[in-house]
Design an enzyme around this catalytic site. Structure first.
Site, PDB file in Angstrom:
ATOM      1  N   ASP A 136      12.854 -33.345 -18.929  1.00 24.25           N
ATOM      2  CA  ASP A 136      12.273 -33.364 -17.585  1.00 24.25           C
ATOM      3  C   ASP A 136      12.753 -32.072 -16.938  1.00 24.25           C
ATOM      4  O   ASP A 136      13.908 -31.972 -16.526  1.00 24.25           O
ATOM      5  CB  ASP A 136      12.747 -34.583 -16.794  1.00 24.25           C
ATOM      6  CG  ASP A 136      12.102 -34.680 -15.419  1.00 24.25           C
ATOM      7  OD1 ASP A 136      11.638 -33.634 -14.915  1.00 24.25           O
ATOM      8  OD2 ASP A 136      12.067 -35.769 -14.837  1.00 24.25           O
ATOM      9  N   HIS A 137      11.870 -31.062 -16.890  1.00 21.31           N
ATOM     10  CA  HIS A 137      12.330 -29.734 -16.506  1.00 21.31           C
ATOM     11  C   HIS A 137      12.884 -29.699 -15.083  1.00 21.31           C
ATOM     12  O   HIS A 137      13.661 -28.808 -14.745  1.00 21.31           O
ATOM     13  CB  HIS A 137      11.214 -28.701 -16.672  1.00 21.31           C
ATOM     14  CG  HIS A 137      10.088 -28.843 -15.702  1.00 21.31           C
ATOM     15  ND1 HIS A 137       9.006 -29.655 -15.932  1.00 21.31           N
ATOM     16  CD2 HIS A 137       9.868 -28.269 -14.493  1.00 21.31           C
ATOM     17  CE1 HIS A 137       8.174 -29.579 -14.916  1.00 21.31           C
ATOM     18  NE2 HIS A 137       8.659 -28.744 -14.038  1.00 21.31           N
ATOM     19  N   HIS A 172       9.650 -37.007 -12.457  1.00 17.66           N
ATOM     20  CA  HIS A 172      10.357 -36.096 -11.554  1.00 17.66           C
ATOM     21  C   HIS A 172      10.900 -36.796 -10.310  1.00 17.66           C
ATOM     22  O   HIS A 172      12.081 -36.694  -9.977  1.00 17.66           O
ATOM     23  CB  HIS A 172       9.430 -34.962 -11.108  1.00 17.66           C
ATOM     24  CG  HIS A 172       8.878 -34.143 -12.220  1.00 17.66           C
ATOM     25  ND1 HIS A 172       9.534 -33.940 -13.408  1.00 17.66           N
ATOM     26  CD2 HIS A 172       7.706 -33.459 -12.324  1.00 17.66           C
ATOM     27  CE1 HIS A 172       8.794 -33.166 -14.191  1.00 17.66           C
ATOM     28  NE2 HIS A 172       7.688 -32.868 -13.565  1.00 17.66           N
TER      29      HIS A 172
END
Length: 509
Positions: free
Chosen positions: A200-201, A263
């Site tokens: 999950d950047h 996110h």
């Protein structure tokens, strides 16, 4: 001497020393996609340019294209020149490119995976990668099972003693709870849980990690970080662009699956979690799981959620088309491009404090922020006219762009009369630290190669997130099409009504 912040690319035991990966390589599936070209390949070069990869690091591309090793190297070269964050240096590139290999094949091609195994064995000898390899699946989740099965069948997933093999997967981690569990089972049959890295950047962004630093390294915020003082929390991820060329992925997925499930719920967990016993993967996981397990939905989903779909309008000074006029989108598509939900955390700390999460495309500007909005003072010894322009105190953490934090509070306006107005005290990363923050993918890829998992959600977190979102998606599916909203605005009227029912309003970033 003032203590300096820890650089995430440096060894925490000695901040003067960089965190350098040991002998290893990476196999990249999906080399022709935007993710590989814009994020993964440039991040690998930037890590090499910073001296954080071993001299013999290897990169193997796997795809159906009829390419030689030199063709693959050219693709990486072009991606690096266009998207890397550090300067291009020939000596760094030449050393890195010596370790590039390409294997042509489909995901069901046994011959290709035999060739992949031989290629890895050759690199172990020629480049000294010592059997340590990460398999990066930059491909749709529908192909995870086929690739994982091939890796197992051809002896690529199980390392010899003293070696490691890891797999990296990108979101979406399924499209509902059942599919997420299926994906977790598929990967779990091939790799042990500690070798599965779900990227999950957003968790790799400096300002996201700074939520934990701000809360637990200071005594200023934590005493008021609870329902005694906090009125509500708003978490926003707004984009000013449409879907671009992502119609094939986005239609049928929508804003909630694309952003809220991963996110925003991860951001919410970091905001609401209790202090971990240590900053390690297990300690963080335990506290995030407590939050996700404690989240409940309001009884009336029709009053506490909103969804929308962007229509034609003006954005960035240009006239733009609506979602259903985009190439590849059906004229009657019911996919939402805006989603807003109200969530509650049933704990002693947060009982009675609503968390409002929203995300959307074609909104007024690109911004991601977390706003902690405080209750008004219980008593103010001022006249009503003195505080007409005084709002609620707030702590706003800006994740992107202009990373930093703003504290909003009331201050007297200069003059003879007592007039109080909101003012902002601002902290910006760019103005406080001379060292540039690493790009999220740099940090996350290096963590994969080091086997350092604090920033990667585990399967329990993924499944709990789907448990939260599935009832909302089911409710929306029974309600027909989303509400239209004009491009360039701030979403559908239903989202404003959602907060207005509680006597609140969305922040205007």
């Amino acid at each position: 001497m003032t203590d300096q912040p820890v650089n995430p690319l440096r060894d925490p035991a000695d901040r003067r020393l960089p965190r350098i990966a040991g002998p290893c390589g990476m196999v990249l599936f999906g080399v022709t996609g935007d993710l590989s070209r814009k994020k993964v390949m440039p991040a690998i070069y930037d890590l090499a340019n910073r001296g954080l990869l071993p001299p013999g690091f290897s990169l193997v591309g796997f795809a159906r294209r009829d390419w030689a090793d030199e063709d693959f190297a050219q693709i990486v070269h072009d991606a690096v020149r266009e998207h890397s964050r550090t300067e291009f240096r020939e000596e760094v590139w030449n050393q890195l490119a010596e370790g590039f290999r390409f294997v042509q094949g489909d995901f069901d091609d046994d011959v290709a995976f035999d060739q992949l195994r031989r290629t890895i064995e050759e690199l172990d000898q020629a480049r000294g990668t010592r059997g340590n390899h990460a398999f990066y699946l930059a491909i749709p989740p529908t192909f995870f099972g086929a690739v994982a099965a091939q890796l197992k069948e051809h002896g690529l997933a199980e390392p010899n003693p003293g070696q490691w093999r890891r797999v990296v997967v990108e979101k979406p981690f399924g499209h509902d709870l059942a599919s997420a569990r299926e994906l977790n089972d598929i990967l779990g049959q091939v790799f042990d849980s500690g070798s599965i890295f779900r990227i999950d950047h957003y968790l790799g962004k400096e300002t996201v990690q700074n939520i934990l630093a701000m809360r637990f390294a200071n005594n200023l915020f934590e005493p008021v970080w609870n329902s005694n003082y906090v009125d509500h929390v708003q978490i926003t991820m707004a984009e000013d662009v449409g879907i671009g060329g992502r119609a094939g992925y986005y239609d049928g997925v929508g804003a909630a699956r694309d952003v809220i499930q991963n996110h925003l719920l991860q951001l919410m967990a970091l905001v609401a979690m209790e202090e971990p016993t240590a900053f390690d993967a297990e300690s963080l996981r335990v506290e995030k799981l407590k939050v996700l397990s404690s989240i409940t939905l309001p009884k009336r989903l029709d009053l506490s959620t909103a969804r929308g779909q962007y229509a034609a309008g003006w954005a960035g000074g240009q006239q733009v088309i609506g979602f259903c006029e985009e190439d590849g989108i059906a004229k009657d598509s019911a996919t939402e491009t805006y989603a807003a939900v109200t969530l509650n955390v049933e704990t002693r700390r947060w009982g009675g404090v609503p968390f409002y999460l929203r995300t959307g495309k074609r909104l007024g500007r690109r911004v991601t922020e977390v706003a902690i909005v405080f209750k008004k003072a219980p008593h103010q010894p001022f006249s009503a006219t003195a505080t007409e322009e005084l709002g609620q105190n707030a702590i706003v953490i800006r994740v992107q762009p202009d990373e930093g934090m703003t504290i909003r509070f009331g201050s007297k306006v200069p003059g003879t009369a007592m007039e109080i107005r909101d003012v902002n005290m601002d902290f910006a990363y760019g103005g406080s630290f001379t060292e540039a923050s690493p790009e999220a993918y740099e940090r996350l890829i290096l963590d994969v190669l080091l086997g350092d998992p604090p920033l990667f959600p585990r399967h329990e977190e993924v499944e709990l997130s789907w448990k939260i979102l599935d009832p909302i998606l089911a409710h929306w599916a029974a309600k027909g099409r989303p509400e239209p909203y004009a491009s360039g605005g701030w979403g559908p009227a239903g989202a404003d009504k959602m907060l207005a029912r509680d006597g609140r309003a969305w922040r205007r970033p």
